[in-house]
Design a protein around this motif. Structure first.
Motif, PDB file in Angstrom:
ATOM      1  N   GLY A 200     -14.296 -14.091  -0.882  1.00 15.68           N
ATOM      2  CA  GLY A 200     -12.932 -14.317  -1.342  1.00 15.68           C
ATOM      3  C   GLY A 200     -12.356 -13.111  -2.047  1.00 15.68           C
ATOM      4  O   GLY A 200     -11.184 -12.745  -1.849  1.00 15.68           O
ATOM      5  N   LYS A 201     -13.169 -12.446  -2.891  1.00 11.34           N
ATOM      6  CA  LYS A 201     -12.691 -11.270  -3.617  1.00 11.34           C
ATOM      7  C   LYS A 201     -12.340 -10.138  -2.655  1.00 11.34           C
ATOM      8  O   LYS A 201     -11.327  -9.449  -2.834  1.00 11.34           O
ATOM      9  N   VAL A 202     -13.183  -9.944  -1.649  1.00  9.94           N
ATOM     10  CA  VAL A 202     -12.936  -8.866  -0.687  1.00  9.94           C
ATOM     11  C   VAL A 202     -11.672  -9.145   0.115  1.00  9.94           C
ATOM     12  O   VAL A 202     -10.861  -8.236   0.353  1.00  9.94           O
ATOM     13  N   ILE A 203     -11.481 -10.390   0.529  1.00 15.28           N
ATOM     14  CA  ILE A 203     -10.278 -10.744   1.285  1.00 15.28           C
ATOM     15  C   ILE A 203      -9.033 -10.540   0.428  1.00 15.28           C
ATOM     16  O   ILE A 203      -7.993 -10.057   0.913  1.00 15.28           O
ATOM     17  N   LEU A 204      -9.113 -10.875  -0.850  1.00 19.36           N
ATOM     18  CA  LEU A 204      -7.990 -10.615  -1.753  1.00 19.36           C
ATOM     19  C   LEU A 204      -7.709  -9.123  -1.863  1.00 19.36           C
ATOM     20  O   LEU A 204      -6.544  -8.696  -1.901  1.00 19.36           O
ATOM     21  N   MET A 205      -8.765  -8.302  -1.914  1.00 18.98           N
ATOM     22  CA  MET A 205      -8.579  -6.856  -2.000  1.00 18.98           C
ATOM     23  C   MET A 205      -7.941  -6.314  -0.728  1.00 18.98           C
ATOM     24  O   MET A 205      -7.041  -5.460  -0.786  1.00 18.98           O
ATOM     25  N   ILE A 206      -8.397  -6.796   0.430  1.00 14.35           N
ATOM     26  CA  ILE A 206      -7.812  -6.352   1.707  1.00 14.35           C
ATOM     27  C   ILE A 206      -6.333  -6.710   1.753  1.00 14.35           C
ATOM     28  O   ILE A 206      -5.481  -5.882   2.100  1.00 14.35           O
ATOM     29  N   ALA A 207      -6.021  -7.965   1.398  1.00  9.82           N
ATOM     30  CA  ALA A 207      -4.631  -8.421   1.426  1.00  9.82           C
ATOM     31  C   ALA A 207      -3.776  -7.650   0.424  1.00  9.82           C
ATOM     32  O   ALA A 207      -2.636  -7.268   0.726  1.00  9.82           O
ATOM     33  N   ALA A 208      -4.324  -7.411  -0.776  1.00 10.10           N
ATOM     34  CA  ALA A 208      -3.558  -6.714  -1.804  1.00 10.10           C
ATOM     35  C   ALA A 208      -3.263  -5.271  -1.400  1.00 10.10           C
ATOM     36  O   ALA A 208      -2.133  -4.781  -1.549  1.00 10.10           O
ATOM     37  N   LEU A 209      -4.273  -4.580  -0.864  1.00 13.20           N
ATOM     38  CA  LEU A 209      -4.078  -3.189  -0.466  1.00 13.20           C
ATOM     39  C   LEU A 209      -3.128  -3.095   0.730  1.00 13.20           C
ATOM     40  O   LEU A 209      -2.326  -2.154   0.822  1.00 13.20           O
ATOM     41  N   SER A 210      -3.201  -4.057   1.642  1.00 16.11           N
ATOM     42  CA  SER A 210      -2.273  -4.067   2.777  1.00 16.11           C
ATOM     43  C   SER A 210      -0.861  -4.394   2.306  1.00 16.11           C
ATOM     44  O   SER A 210       0.125  -3.875   2.839  1.00 16.11           O
ATOM     45  N   TYR A 211      -0.756  -5.255   1.303  1.00 16.87           N
ATOM     46  CA  TYR A 211       0.553  -5.634   0.775  1.00 16.87           C
ATOM     47  C   TYR A 211       1.288  -4.425   0.192  1.00 16.87           C
ATOM     48  O   TYR A 211       2.509  -4.300   0.334  1.00 16.87           O
ATOM     49  N   ILE A 212       0.546  -3.533  -0.448  1.00 14.52           N
ATOM     50  CA  ILE A 212       1.194  -2.352  -1.052  1.00 14.52           C
ATOM     51  C   ILE A 212       1.207  -1.158  -0.096  1.00 14.52           C
ATOM     52  O   ILE A 212       1.572  -0.043  -0.496  1.00 14.52           O
ATOM     53  N   GLY A 213       0.810  -1.382   1.148  1.00 17.10           N
ATOM     54  CA  GLY A 213       0.945  -0.345   2.160  1.00 17.10           C
ATOM     55  C   GLY A 213      -0.234   0.575   2.343  1.00 17.10           C
ATOM     56  O   GLY A 213      -0.135   1.573   3.071  1.00 17.10           O
ATOM     57  N   LEU A 214      -1.392   0.254   1.732  1.00 17.79           N
ATOM     58  CA  LEU A 214      -2.560   1.120   1.849  1.00 17.79           C
ATOM     59  C   LEU A 214      -3.570   0.627   2.878  1.00 17.79           C
ATOM     60  O   LEU A 214      -4.560   1.299   3.128  1.00 17.79           O
ATOM     61  N   GLY A 215      -3.335  -0.544   3.443  1.00 19.07           N
ATOM     62  CA  GLY A 215      -4.275  -1.119   4.401  1.00 19.07           C
ATOM     63  C   GLY A 215      -3.721  -1.119   5.805  1.00 19.07           C
ATOM     64  O   GLY A 215      -3.398  -0.066   6.369  1.00 19.07           O
ATOM     65  N   ALA A 216      -3.614  -2.319   6.399  1.00 18.92           N
ATOM     66  CA  ALA A 216      -3.100  -2.451   7.761  1.00 18.92           C
ATOM     67  C   ALA A 216      -1.663  -1.935   7.830  1.00 18.92           C
ATOM     68  O   ALA A 216      -0.850  -2.202   6.955  1.00 18.92           O
ATOM     69  N   GLN A 217      -1.379  -1.204   8.892  1.00 18.62           N
ATOM     70  CA  GLN A 217      -0.050  -0.628   9.071  1.00 18.62           C
ATOM     71  C   GLN A 217       0.716  -1.356  10.168  1.00 18.62           C
ATOM     72  O   GLN A 217       0.126  -1.835  11.135  1.00 18.62           O
ATOM     73  N   PRO A 218       2.036  -1.468  10.027  1.00 19.22           N
ATOM     74  CA  PRO A 218       2.851  -2.135  11.049  1.00 19.22           C
ATOM     75  C   PRO A 218       2.619  -1.489  12.409  1.00 19.22           C
ATOM     76  O   PRO A 218       2.422  -0.266  12.480  1.00 19.22           O
ATOM     77  N   PRO A 219       2.652  -2.291  13.475  1.00 18.23           N
ATOM     78  CA  PRO A 219       2.937  -3.733  13.529  1.00 18.23           C
ATOM     79  C   PRO A 219       1.679  -4.609  13.510  1.00 18.23           C
ATOM     80  O   PRO A 219       1.750  -5.761  13.911  1.00 18.23           O
ATOM     81  N   ALA A 220       0.547  -4.072  13.073  1.00 19.01           N
ATOM     82  CA  ALA A 220      -0.709  -4.825  13.112  1.00 19.01           C
ATOM     83  C   ALA A 220      -0.584  -6.114  12.301  1.00 19.01           C
ATOM     84  O   ALA A 220      -0.085  -6.092  11.174  1.00 19.01           O
ATOM     85  N   PRO A 221      -1.027  -7.258  12.854  1.00 17.17           N
ATOM     86  CA  PRO A 221      -0.987  -8.510  12.100  1.00 17.17           C
ATOM     87  C   PRO A 221      -2.120  -8.565  11.071  1.00 17.17           C
ATOM     88  O   PRO A 221      -3.284  -8.425  11.412  1.00 17.17           O
ATOM     89  N   GLU A 222      -1.768  -8.720   9.826  1.00 12.34           N
ATOM     90  CA  GLU A 222      -2.736  -8.869   8.736  1.00 12.34           C
ATOM     91  C   GLU A 222      -2.049  -9.687   7.656  1.00 12.34           C
ATOM     92  O   GLU A 222      -0.868  -9.493   7.383  1.00 12.34           O
ATOM     93  N   TRP A 223      -2.791 -10.618   7.050  1.00 12.05           N
ATOM     94  CA  TRP A 223      -2.141 -11.580   6.163  1.00 12.05           C
ATOM     95  C   TRP A 223      -1.439 -10.917   4.977  1.00 12.05           C
ATOM     96  O   TRP A 223      -0.350 -11.325   4.595  1.00 12.05           O
TER      97      TRP A 223
END
Length: 275
Positions: A200-223
């Protein structure tokens, strides 16, 4: 035992739902619509027969993107945990068993990594490396392996002076055989509990980093990225943020329930590596 029995139905339900999410991540290519297809004529459609959860601001099917996003979010989380375990467990085994100067140097490295919160270090590393999933994976693995190494080291230190280890040495077993045959059974339960709680902690980190633009980049689907995409339309179409947010919340909740059950089942106590 009574407490475990009480929580067991919750654990079973949680485990089944986590398996369903993992299965969805594995078959994410089987979706009703192309999750990347843009159709401005169907933008911001409500939920209906054509689109189960409606469409986003670019006309992409939300349900398809949620299923495809499971591969990125949950799948990446499992990959990160696997890498952290593969690095941390052997490092902790060797450090705890070897002791001496090597162990002291190793502990200083661990202390350096653990001197700052996981999220801060992950954000700094991701920012230095640049946006992208590979850099995000590397950054999170770098902050997560130390927890497994410290846990395993503490377990080894508590076991290596016991009689059965001394007898194994007298009988001629080498260090690698002792670590594999005698230490691993004690380590495995603790690592499994920590990994389940960490999901759960890792998934939160992935989502948080993607939310601020440091993770998955558009148009890739990521929560997490879907949360970021939907924030501009929250008042007009709040489900663009609610749906991926609920998915993240459920996975985190279920992983914590599973981890609590396993912790009770294995009777895992707090493990602290000695300095």
């Amino acid at each position: 035992m009574k407490q475990i029995i009480v929580h067991k139905p919750i654990f079973l339900i949680g485990g089944m739902l986590i398996l369903v999410l993992t299965f969805a991540a594995a078959i994410s290519f089987i979706v009703p619509y192309d999750p990347l297809h843009v159709n401005m004529k169907e933008r911001l459609l409500p939920a209906g027969a054509g689109h189960i959860l409606g469409t986003d601001h670019l006309g992409r099917d939300i349900f398809s993107r949620i299923i495809a996003g499971a591969k990125t979010t949950v799948g990446t989380g499992l990959l990160i945990l696997g890498a952290a375990v593969v690095i941390g467990v052997p490092a902790g085994l060797i450090s705890g068993y070897a002791g001496g100067r090597f162990d002291r140097i190793f502990m200083r490295i661990i202390d350096a990594f653990m001197a700052f919160p996981d999220y801060i270090v992950a954000i700094v590393l991701s920012g230095l490396l640049g946006p992208g999933m590979l850099n995000l994976i590397f950054a999170i693995v770098m902050v997560k392996w130390v927890g497994y190494a410290r846990l395993v080291r503490g377990t080894v230190l508590s076991q290596k002076q016991k009689d059965y280890i001394i007898l194994a040495k007298i009988n001629g077993l080498g260090p690698m055989r002792i670590l594999w045959k005698h230490m691993m059974p004690h380590v495995a339960g603790n690592v499994l509990v920590l990994a389940t709680l960490d999901l759960g902690k890792v998934i939160l980190m992935i989502a948080a980093l993607s939310y601020i633009g440091l993770g998955a980049q558009p148009p890739a689907p990521e929560w997490g990225a879907m949360l970021n995409d939907g924030k501009a339309f929250f008042y007009h179409k709040p489900e663009l943020m609610i749906i991926p947010g609920v998915c993240i919340m459920l996975v985190v909740l279920l992983s914590n329930l599973a981890g609590d059950f396993l912790r009770d089942h294995y009777d895992v106590k707090s493990q602290k590596g000695g300095q």
